[in-house]
Design a protein around this motif. Sequence first.
Motif, PDB file in Angstrom:
ATOM      1  N   LEU A   4      44.318  34.568  18.516  1.00 56.01           N
ATOM      2  CA  LEU A   4      43.961  35.988  18.586  1.00 56.01           C
ATOM      3  C   LEU A   4      44.007  36.318  20.190  1.00 56.01           C
ATOM      4  CD1 LEU A   4      41.295  36.229  16.215  1.00 56.01           C
ATOM      5  CD2 LEU A   4      43.379  37.010  15.869  1.00 56.01           C
ATOM      6  N   ARG A   5      43.985  35.483  21.248  1.00 56.85           N
ATOM      7  CA  ARG A   5      43.738  35.857  22.530  1.00 56.85           C
ATOM      8  C   ARG A   5      45.258  35.610  23.252  1.00 56.85           C
ATOM      9  NH1 ARG A   5      38.565  35.866  24.337  1.00 56.85           N
ATOM     10  NH2 ARG A   5      36.649  35.217  22.887  1.00 56.85           N
ATOM     11  N   LYS A   6      46.145  34.765  22.513  1.00 56.72           N
ATOM     12  CA  LYS A   6      47.523  34.635  23.129  1.00 56.72           C
ATOM     13  C   LYS A   6      48.460  35.813  23.151  1.00 56.72           C
ATOM     14  CE  LYS A   6      47.122  29.870  22.211  1.00 56.72           C
ATOM     15  NZ  LYS A   6      47.814  28.454  21.332  1.00 56.72           N
ATOM     16  N   LYS A   7      49.297  36.266  24.029  1.00 63.03           N
ATOM     17  CA  LYS A   7      50.231  37.060  23.701  1.00 63.03           C
ATOM     18  C   LYS A   7      51.205  36.942  22.738  1.00 63.03           C
ATOM     19  CE  LYS A   7      49.867  39.027  28.429  1.00 63.03           C
ATOM     20  NZ  LYS A   7      50.771  39.310  29.913  1.00 63.03           N
ATOM     21  N   LYS A  50      39.713  32.542   8.517  1.00 66.57           N
ATOM     22  CA  LYS A  50      38.811  31.438   9.165  1.00 66.57           C
ATOM     23  C   LYS A  50      37.265  32.316   9.666  1.00 66.57           C
ATOM     24  CE  LYS A  50      38.150  27.565  12.424  1.00 66.57           C
ATOM     25  NZ  LYS A  50      36.972  28.196  12.825  1.00 66.57           N
ATOM     26  N   GLN A  51      37.633  33.083  10.533  1.00 68.40           N
ATOM     27  CA  GLN A  51      36.581  33.722  10.885  1.00 68.40           C
ATOM     28  C   GLN A  51      35.798  34.323   9.792  1.00 68.40           C
ATOM     29  OE1 GLN A  51      35.272  33.439  13.998  1.00 68.40           O
ATOM     30  NE2 GLN A  51      37.147  32.195  14.681  1.00 68.40           N
ATOM     31  N   CYS A 132      32.389  43.871  13.494  1.00 66.42           N
ATOM     32  CA  CYS A 132      32.598  44.363  14.846  1.00 66.42           C
ATOM     33  C   CYS A 132      32.214  43.581  15.876  1.00 66.42           C
ATOM     34  CB  CYS A 132      32.027  45.929  14.667  1.00 66.42           C
ATOM     35  SG  CYS A 132      32.632  46.820  16.332  1.00 66.42           S
ATOM     36  N   ASP A 133      31.237  42.950  15.977  1.00 72.11           N
ATOM     37  CA  ASP A 133      30.508  42.382  16.956  1.00 72.11           C
ATOM     38  C   ASP A 133      31.388  40.760  16.962  1.00 72.11           C
ATOM     39  OD1 ASP A 133      28.746  44.192  17.875  1.00 72.11           O
ATOM     40  OD2 ASP A 133      27.118  43.339  16.335  1.00 72.11           O
ATOM     41  N   LEU A 134      31.554  40.466  15.515  1.00 77.53           N
ATOM     42  CA  LEU A 134      32.143  39.086  15.692  1.00 77.53           C
ATOM     43  C   LEU A 134      33.540  39.009  16.339  1.00 77.53           C
ATOM     44  CD1 LEU A 134      32.361  36.321  14.585  1.00 77.53           C
ATOM     45  CD2 LEU A 134      33.129  37.375  12.240  1.00 77.53           C
ATOM     46  N   LYS A 137      33.900  39.394  20.089  1.00 79.97           N
ATOM     47  CA  LYS A 137      33.408  37.902  20.456  1.00 79.97           C
ATOM     48  C   LYS A 137      34.765  37.016  20.383  1.00 79.97           C
ATOM     49  CE  LYS A 137      28.661  37.919  19.902  1.00 79.97           C
ATOM     50  NZ  LYS A 137      27.343  37.483  18.771  1.00 79.97           N
ATOM     51  N   CYS A 138      35.536  37.409  19.394  1.00 84.66           N
ATOM     52  CA  CYS A 138      36.860  36.664  19.082  1.00 84.66           C
ATOM     53  C   CYS A 138      37.925  36.994  20.169  1.00 84.66           C
ATOM     54  CB  CYS A 138      37.151  36.634  17.707  1.00 84.66           C
ATOM     55  SG  CYS A 138      36.293  35.819  16.668  1.00 84.66           S
TER      56      CYS A 138
END
Length: 285
Positions: A4-7, A50-51, A132-134, A137-138
């Motif tokens: 999720l954090r990768k382009k 997973k999340q 939304c908070d989760l 954080k992801c």
Amino acid sequence: MSVLRKKPPVSGNRIHKMGSALREDGVVATPDDWETYLLHQTEIVGELVKQLGDFADSNSAVLLGGQTMEENIVPGSGTYMVSGRPKTKISLKEKLRHRQETPLERIQDVAGARLDCDVTLTQQRRIADELCDLFTKCGATRVDIKDLRDGSHSGYRAIHLHLRFPAGFAEVQVRTALQSHWANVYESAADIFGRHIRYLHEENQVPLSLAARKVVKVKLLHDLSAHISQVEEKRDECSSVHSRDDLDYDMKHRQEIISELESNIQFILNLLDEEFRKVRASRRK
């Protein structure tokens, strides 16, 4: 690092061109890019699921009735289910053609996941806020909560989380037991009467054919959606009232009526689902 954090591995320009080609003639000229794009969307879905699964496991006692994941979510079961899927090529082509101004790279739900659970409307909103908070954080750079429980939206009712990550757009739906069951049966109806019935709420959509417009089953499903909304509001009202001795009898009576209404809705949905299954089976012969 989470996907999720990768382009994304395919540039926005190349995704845009693939979407334009898909919208026009349904052919993607760069199959390698297309396979890479779909694989990336599948990886995003996997991380969302997973999340959601971890969230449900850790919050089941507080938010989800204390039960476990089950395949069939029905009112009163206290169960929940997590699922996800990337859109198929056919679904994407259909959506791109209905939304002429929206490029592929901005389609919100190519990667989508769901949390279906036996909860009240108030609990459903609380879960959406927690998620939304989760997802922030992801790594989500933006989270928009779309409450689609009051409008028609072709009958679909749910809370949608529109997420934007460095990896791209994604969508998570939170649905109650009846909202989930209705949506699944409506998808079966769309398989029979045409996928365009899912876009009845959108402006400038292709109108239903005369034959499909006369189909009683489609109208019944829309009426059921409105009925579900009313019943769930009543359930929510009952759950928000603190029990007192002088209210116990009246409250129990109201709850019994609501449970009976929910059972009736479930029964009708099951009948329609079985009928649609038989139609699809007969067409495959």
